[in-house]
Design a protein around this motif. Structure first.
Motif, PDB file in Angstrom:
ATOM      1  N   VAL A  72       6.516   4.436  10.643  1.00 55.55           N
ATOM      2  CA  VAL A  72       6.597   5.893  10.796  1.00 55.55           C
ATOM      3  C   VAL A  72       7.532   6.490   9.750  1.00 55.55           C
ATOM      4  O   VAL A  72       7.314   7.590   9.253  1.00 55.55           O
ATOM      5  N   ASN A  73       8.567   5.720   9.398  1.00 57.95           N
ATOM      6  CA  ASN A  73       9.523   6.205   8.403  1.00 57.95           C
ATOM      7  C   ASN A  73       8.828   6.504   7.086  1.00 57.95           C
ATOM      8  O   ASN A  73       9.173   7.457   6.397  1.00 57.95           O
ATOM      9  N   PRO A 122       8.869   2.016  13.993  1.00 58.47           N
ATOM     10  CA  PRO A 122       9.629   3.056  13.301  1.00 58.47           C
ATOM     11  C   PRO A 122       9.641   2.893  11.790  1.00 58.47           C
ATOM     12  O   PRO A 122       9.670   3.897  11.077  1.00 58.47           O
ATOM     13  N   PHE A 154      10.387  -0.943  18.636  1.00 55.80           N
ATOM     14  CA  PHE A 154      11.581  -0.204  18.247  1.00 55.80           C
ATOM     15  C   PHE A 154      12.092  -0.523  16.863  1.00 55.80           C
ATOM     16  O   PHE A 154      13.089   0.032  16.438  1.00 55.80           O
ATOM     17  N   PHE A 209       7.390   9.834   7.281  1.00 54.62           N
ATOM     18  CA  PHE A 209       8.395  10.872   7.113  1.00 54.62           C
ATOM     19  C   PHE A 209       8.757  11.045   5.654  1.00 54.62           C
ATOM     20  O   PHE A 209       8.932  12.153   5.165  1.00 54.62           O
ATOM     21  N   LEU A 211       9.696  18.014  13.660  1.00 55.26           N
ATOM     22  CA  LEU A 211      10.075  16.663  14.038  1.00 55.26           C
ATOM     23  C   LEU A 211       8.864  15.752  14.147  1.00 55.26           C
ATOM     24  O   LEU A 211       8.916  14.581  13.795  1.00 55.26           O
ATOM     25  N   PRO A 255      12.543   7.966  13.206  1.00 59.30           N
ATOM     26  CA  PRO A 255      11.310   7.504  13.850  1.00 59.30           C
ATOM     27  C   PRO A 255      11.577   6.888  15.217  1.00 59.30           C
ATOM     28  O   PRO A 255      10.805   7.083  16.150  1.00 59.30           O
ATOM     29  N   ASN A 256      12.680   6.144  15.317  1.00 57.75           N
ATOM     30  CA  ASN A 256      13.013   5.541  16.595  1.00 57.75           C
ATOM     31  C   ASN A 256      13.256   6.607  17.646  1.00 57.75           C
ATOM     32  O   ASN A 256      12.854   6.484  18.797  1.00 57.75           O
ATOM     33  N   PHE A 257      13.919   7.677  17.200  1.00 55.33           N
ATOM     34  CA  PHE A 257      14.159   8.800  18.090  1.00 55.33           C
ATOM     35  C   PHE A 257      12.827   9.347  18.608  1.00 55.33           C
ATOM     36  O   PHE A 257      12.662   9.638  19.790  1.00 55.33           O
ATOM     37  N   LEU A 258      11.872   9.458  17.707  1.00 54.06           N
ATOM     38  CA  LEU A 258      10.549   9.936  18.103  1.00 54.06           C
ATOM     39  C   LEU A 258       9.906   9.009  19.123  1.00 54.06           C
ATOM     40  O   LEU A 258       9.386   9.451  20.139  1.00 54.06           O
ATOM     41  N   VAL A 259       9.933   7.688  18.824  1.00 51.07           N
ATOM     42  CA  VAL A 259       9.307   6.714  19.728  1.00 51.07           C
ATOM     43  C   VAL A 259       9.939   6.826  21.107  1.00 51.07           C
ATOM     44  O   VAL A 259       9.251   6.910  22.125  1.00 51.07           O
ATOM     45  N   VAL A 260      11.264   6.847  21.125  1.00 47.64           N
ATOM     46  CA  VAL A 260      11.962   6.899  22.404  1.00 47.64           C
ATOM     47  C   VAL A 260      11.652   8.193  23.151  1.00 47.64           C
ATOM     48  O   VAL A 260      11.472   8.196  24.365  1.00 47.64           O
ATOM     49  N   SER A 261      11.555   9.287  22.417  1.00 50.13           N
ATOM     50  CA  SER A 261      11.294  10.542  23.118  1.00 50.13           C
ATOM     51  C   SER A 261       9.865  10.590  23.624  1.00 50.13           C
ATOM     52  O   SER A 261       9.597  11.138  24.692  1.00 50.13           O
ATOM     53  N   GLN A 262       8.931   9.982  22.892  1.00 47.97           N
ATOM     54  CA  GLN A 262       7.552   9.947  23.379  1.00 47.97           C
ATOM     55  C   GLN A 262       7.431   9.076  24.621  1.00 47.97           C
ATOM     56  O   GLN A 262       6.593   9.310  25.467  1.00 47.97           O
ATOM     57  N   GLU A 281      12.635  18.560  24.282  1.00 48.28           N
ATOM     58  CA  GLU A 281      13.548  18.262  25.386  1.00 48.28           C
ATOM     59  C   GLU A 281      14.561  19.380  25.503  1.00 48.28           C
ATOM     60  O   GLU A 281      14.534  20.343  24.752  1.00 48.28           O
TER      61      GLU A 281
END
Lengths: 350, 340, 422
Positions: free
Chosen positions: B61-62, B58, B54, B65, B73, A201-208, C79
């Motif tokens: 959001v987790n 998440p 951060f 998922f 993704l 999820p953090n990856f998602l937040v950062v990419s957004q 990306e």
């Protein structure tokens, strides 16, 4: 002089060295060897050439094969100690090697050639530091970029960490507002959350946010350290409230109080946090692994990890990179050890 | 010397000071608006914002998922599957035998992690205690030795793993020493039990110093005259240790045990670089399972990884609650005894 | 407070500028090298830039692991680069860009790259051009000839079976006191060659992946060889999951007599082994069904997310042109996928050893079994390649029996194929 003697003979208090003292020193010495020797071995090995690294058993010090200039040959020829069929042992220079047969000549009398089985020759060696390991990585692997990335992330993240954590600690220690304790508990509870849980999820937040493959994508998520808030809050609790009250009565704004009074007074704790932050950011691995995928953005740790898969047959480069990666932390350790250890003691005891 | 006069830092310090002074007027305005007590929110806001964005976001959001499937993704592209991921993880005939489970790797990693955590923490705390006791004595060069044990803590996990990988290679220095002593070299990292042992060893090597310091600080907080009084009463060294040192050190020991356990359960970095989870899956721990499922396999099963991470989160929560319980009871017990 | 807002905004803008990657006329290429492919590509890119001053080509050199693990996640997040050098041709097909409208002459592509274009197409009926093979690779064994000479054991002939080769290598290992006779790279792709030779068909009548008797026979051989010390356990049993691990180091250090890898290693062998001993390539040993390896190779694929598809097409067109491609092959010591170049022959400026090895590999191409082409071109081949490495590795490490491993491979395949279908 008397003090030195007294210190040297300091014992458990009895006056005579006791078996427990000898045991203690033995234990400490064993600890010294165990803790330092592997690192020392790494450093020594990083100065060896690739060929020397492939040897077993390994030599302690770095050696390189001696070479000799012989008239009529462009490049210097490697020198070997050869056992000839007649039993004589001579030092000869090798001209070529095909299969299991080597052709060698005497540097003094280059006309005569000797054909010898490769098993009958041993390289002649001298102490030599393979400094090329260190210089070549900057050319071949853009090591300078990785170094810069690590430095940038570490310095910027530390500065921001100090500011944000101090502000939060100030609020949590010197103010009474509704929800203060909840906020504190919230911040501390994040200590329990393993980063892997929030990886995807953090990856998602950062990419957004558009921070993927940016050094800022590594910096921002890392600056709100709960340990830092905890540490600073502990320290700020010891700052007398009267100072703050006095400043308020002088019509100083809260920000001014924070900046002019509390921050300078918290300098020791800030120093400890700064050291910790430098250590954490320099050594960060998993999160940058996820966020940074372009090589030019890699930090030193990522580069090391990437190359340890690629360079399993090029340990000499890998070792040199590893040594460079651990130098800054070692320097911090050497000069600032006292601060670190007292800082941990202070935060751990409470 | 004030920062502004420092030769090197002078200019940036003055610039920083100027910038921070410029924040003052807006802050004053806010202060007038909110009143002094509530200005605390302003100070804590940046930290909270980062944590919120951060960490807390998440986590929420987790959950999404964990209850979704597929390989996309973006959460909004994923089909809702409810508890299917959790069911997949817990689909076992016999929970004690990973081979009878659908996700045998998940269960294997759980048992590996449990074994690792217990072994590593137990041994590490024991060694840390012994080292702290030794360092607490009047010895020459105490500061130096304290630093010696602490040095590996500063090294990054990648560096730690590479250092030991280099030592443990088939043609590494450890095997060389063994060969010189007459025994044959061992493939340290290619044997399951030895690889596990070395993971525990390297983990202890890299973290022991930190806990030693905490225990040392605790030991030094015990007043020396307590020991003198005990000696005068004729108490043996062992009695002094068990009746005096240990109880007074108990809060620190608990802190060390719980912190150590929490970290041990989350072990990943060193092991990943040292053994890659091998041989086979002998040193695959739960965090690596999560990482692998989400990122390293050809087909990314984000949902499954998220579900597994929930299981991990719940276990850690349980551990911390246990710690709070024990500390509270311990403190209450002490308070009770002190007041008696 | 507004300090933070400003910082976040600045950071966002700055990083968007960076991560968006390409300005008008700039294309980013993510490249990994087997030997020196990326250096040569960079060289050629500079020449391309000189000829086309309105385009800038930036080559990102990344480790192979990054292509395997990070590129797919990047692409899923929207990306990534504009072109990437990848090996999982089918698995990433949903991200490819069809450059047919952007190349000068699509018929040239069809004529010269026809066979391999299919590997990158998302479905059999698709006719698009999605990328260019930077090499044609074949799996096959390397042998340490010096050791055979020292042991006085003759090299088995071209029709020798796996068993015969392993027997001979064992004799050599014993005589020369080398620890291991044979090594395979830890990879399901490498395993597939011998498996097909032993009769594996990989696909059942309906076209689904299947673990059949031929596969099981080869798995048993691999298992037995690892357990009895013929093969080094560290390679297959030494790491976890489906991590790729090659046995190059073992071979280069003279600890293994025979090493199953592929033609992309030639340059690496040349540079790192050189003249230390005589290394040669030999034809793929036989089994009851075939004497085959697996074709493969890495391709530069065009990615959908690019903002400069025209420039991407132009650059790939440039690389695919005969003279440039021929030079590329000559300098990287690879087998050409461009049939025109292959017919003319490539002027390799390499050591005689490397030339001999290349000749052997090129001669293997006609002997490839049709199953080999099929499995290589199958979009979901990772669904069987990865579990092969992971589960057989676990069996080799002693964690489970071979039967359990084979059962698990089946269930892994099912799970992955199902997940990919969602």
């Amino acid at each position: 002089m008397r003090n030195l003697a007294a210190m040297l003979s300091a014992r458990r208090g009895r006056g005579k060295p006791d078996w427990t003292d000898w045991l203690s020193y033995a234990y400490l010495l064993l600890g010294l060897v165990l803790m330092f020797f592997p690192v020392l071995w790494l450093v020594l090995s990083s100065f060896k050439s690739a060929a020397a690294l492939n040897e077993f058993p390994p030599q302690l010090l770095p050696y390189g094969q001696k070479t000799v200039e012989v008239a009529g040959h462009e490049a210097p020829l490697p020198l070997y100690r050869v056992t000839l069929p007649d039993g004589a042992v001579r030092e000869l220079a090798e001209v070529r090697r095909i299969g299991i047969q080597a052709t060698l000549i005497d540097p003094a009398a280059p006309e005569q050639e000797y054909k010898v089985n490769i098993r009958d020759r041993k390289p002649v060696r001298e102490f030599r530091l393979a400094l090329g390991n260190y210089t070549e990585i900057f050319n071949k692997f853009s090591f300078g970029t990785f170094l810069w990335n690590s430095v940038f992330i570490t310095v910027v993240a530390t500065l921001i960490t100090l500011l944000f954590n101090a502000m939060a600690a100030f609020a949590l220690s010197k103010y009474r507002f509704a929800g203060r304790d909840t906020v504190f508990l919230l911040i501390i509870s994040t200590l329990m959350i393993p980063p892997t849980i929030i990886l995807v999820p953090n990856f998602l937040v950062v990419s957004q946010l558009g921070l993927l493959n940016s050094l800022w994508g590594v910096i921002w998520p890392a600056v709100a350290t709960p340990t830092g808030v905890f540490l600073l809050r502990q320290y700020m609790l010891t700052i007398p409230d009267e100072l703050i009250e006095a400043a308020r009565m002088d019509h100083a704004s809260e920000w001014r109080i924070f900046w002019r009074i509390v921050m300078p007074l918290s300098a020791p704790a800030l120093a400890v946090l700064a050291i910790f932050s430098v250590m954490w950011r320099w050594n960060d691995f998993l999160w940058p692994l996820i966020v940074l995928s372009r090589t030019e953005k890699f930090t030193l740790q990522l580069a090391l990890n990437a190359f340890q898969g690629e360079l399993t047959t090029e340990w000499h480069y890998l070792l040199a990179m590893t040594v460079i990666t651990l130098v800054p932390v070692t320097l911090v350790f050497a000069f600032l050890q006292k601060h670190i250890t007292t800082g941990i003691a202070a935060s751990g005891v409470k | 010397m004030s920062p502004a006069r420092h030769p090197l830092l002078g200019l940036p310090a003055t610039a920083a000071a100027a910038a921070l002074n410029a924040i003052d007027p807006p802050m004053r305005a806010l202060q007038r608006l909110l009143g002094v007590p509530r200005i605390g929110w302003m100070f804590v806001a940046p930290n909270l914002a980062i944590l919120g964005l951060f960490t807390f976001l998440p986590i929420v959001v987790n959950f999404f998922f964990a209850v979704s499937g597929g390989v996309q993704l973006y959460p909004w592209e994923r089909p809702f599957t409810g508890a299917e991921n959790l069911q997949t993880l817990f689909d076992c005939e016999n929970y004690l035998d990973p081979m009878s489970c659908r996700k045998d790797l998940f269960w294997r990693s759980i048992y590996n992690t449990a074994e690792f955590a217990l072994l590593q923490v137990g041994l590490m705390v024991a060694f840390a205690l012994v080292t702290a006791l030794v360092l607490n004595r009047k010895i020459l060069g105490r500061g130096f030795f304290r630093g010696v044990f602490f040095y590996p803590v500063l090294l990054s996990p990648v560096v730690v793993a590479l250092i030991w990988k280099w030592v443990l290679q088939r043609e590494g220095v450890l095997n060389a020493v063994l060969a010189a002593a007459g025994t044959s070299p061992v493939g340290w990292l290619s044997d399951a039990s030895w690889a596990f042992f070395w993971c525990v060893f390297v983990s202890i090597w890299a973290h022991m110093g930190f806990y030693t310091l905490i225990l040392l600080a605790g030991l030094q907080a015990i007043p020396a005259d307590l020991y003198e009084a005990a000696e005068m009463d004729g108490a043996s060294p062992w009695r002094r240790f068990s009746r005096l040192t240990l109880p007074l050190l108990m809060p620190n020991l608990i802190v060390v045990l719980v912190l150590g356990l929490i970290r041990a359960v989350q072990v990943f970095d060193e092991v990943f670089v040292l053994t890659g989870g091998g041989p086979g899956s002998a040193t695959t721990f739960i965090v690596q399972f999560i990482y692998q499922t989400a990122f390293a396999e050809a087909i990314h099963q984000y949902g499954l990884a998220a579900a597994a991470s929930l299981v991990l989160a719940v276990s850690l929560l349980a551990l911390t609650l246990v710690q709070l319980r024990i500390t509270r009871r311990n403190l209450a017990g002490r308070a009770g005894r002190d007041n008696a | 407070m507004h300090v933070i807002c400003r910082n976040v905004a600045l950071a966002g803008i700055a990083s968007l500028a960076v991560s968006a990657g390409a300005f008008a006329g700039e294309i980013r290429v993510a490249c990994y090298s087997d030997g020196n492919e990326c250096e040569v590509t960079q060289d050629l890119a500079k020449r391309f830039e000189a000829q086309n001053p309105d385009v800038k080509v930036a080559i990102d050199k990344v480790p192979y692991k990054a292509i395997l693990e990070q590129l797919p996640v990047q692409l899923a997040a929207g990306e990534g680069p504009d072109i990437a050098r990848v090996t999982d041709l089918g698995g990433l097909a949903k991200y490819y860009l069809d450059i047919t409208p952007y190349v000068k002459d699509p018929k040239y592509w069809e004529a010269n790259f026809g066979q391999t274009l299919g590997w990158m197409r998302p479905s059999p009926t698709d006719k698009g051009i999605y990328g260019m093979m930077t090499q044609l690779t074949i799996t096959g064994p390397y042998v340490n000839k010096t050791l055979f000479e020292q042991a006085n054991v003759p090299l088995p002939g071209p029709q020798a079976t796996w068993d015969q080769w392993v027997e001979a290598s064992k004799k050599v290992a014993k005589a020369t006191q080398v620890p291991f006779a044979v090594a395979f790279d830890r990879s399901g792709h490498r395993f597939a060659g011998p498996a097909i030779s032993m009769g594996a068909k990989y696909f059942d009548a309906k076209g689904n992946l299947v673990v059949d008797d031929g596969y099981k026979a080869m798995a048993k051989k691999l298992y037995d060889w690892n357990r009895d010390g013929t093969m080094p356990k560290e390679v297959w049993g030494g790491v976890g999951g489906s991590t790729y691990k090659d046995a190059f180091e073992e071979f280069a250090n003279g600890r293994v007599v025979m090493y199953l890898s592929g033609s992309w290693q030639i340059r690496r062998m040349d540079t790192q082994i050189g003249k230390n001993f005589d290394w040669i390539a030999v034809p793929n040993p036989c089994g009851p069904a075939a004497c085959t390896g697996i074709p493969g190779g890495a391709a530069f694929v065009a990615l959908k997310r690019t903002k400069n598809p025209k420039d991407v097409g132009r650059f790939l067109d440039y690389l695919a042109s005969e003279p440039v491609y021929a030079e590329y092959m000559a300098r990287t010591e690879n087998i050409p996928a461009n049939t025109a170049v292959a017919k003319k022959g490539v002027d390799y400026k390499i050591s005689p050893q490397a030339k001999a090895a290349l000749t052997v590999f090129v001669a293997e191409v006609p002997k490839l079994s049709p199953v080999a082409y099929q499995i290589q071109g199958y979009r979901l081949n990772r669904a069987i390649f990865n579990p092969t490495a992971a589960r057989l590795g676990q069996a080799v490490a002693g964690e489970m029996s071979l039967d359990d491993a084979l059962k698990r491979i089946n269930s892994d395949i099912d799970e992955q194929v199902k997940a990919a279908a969602k």
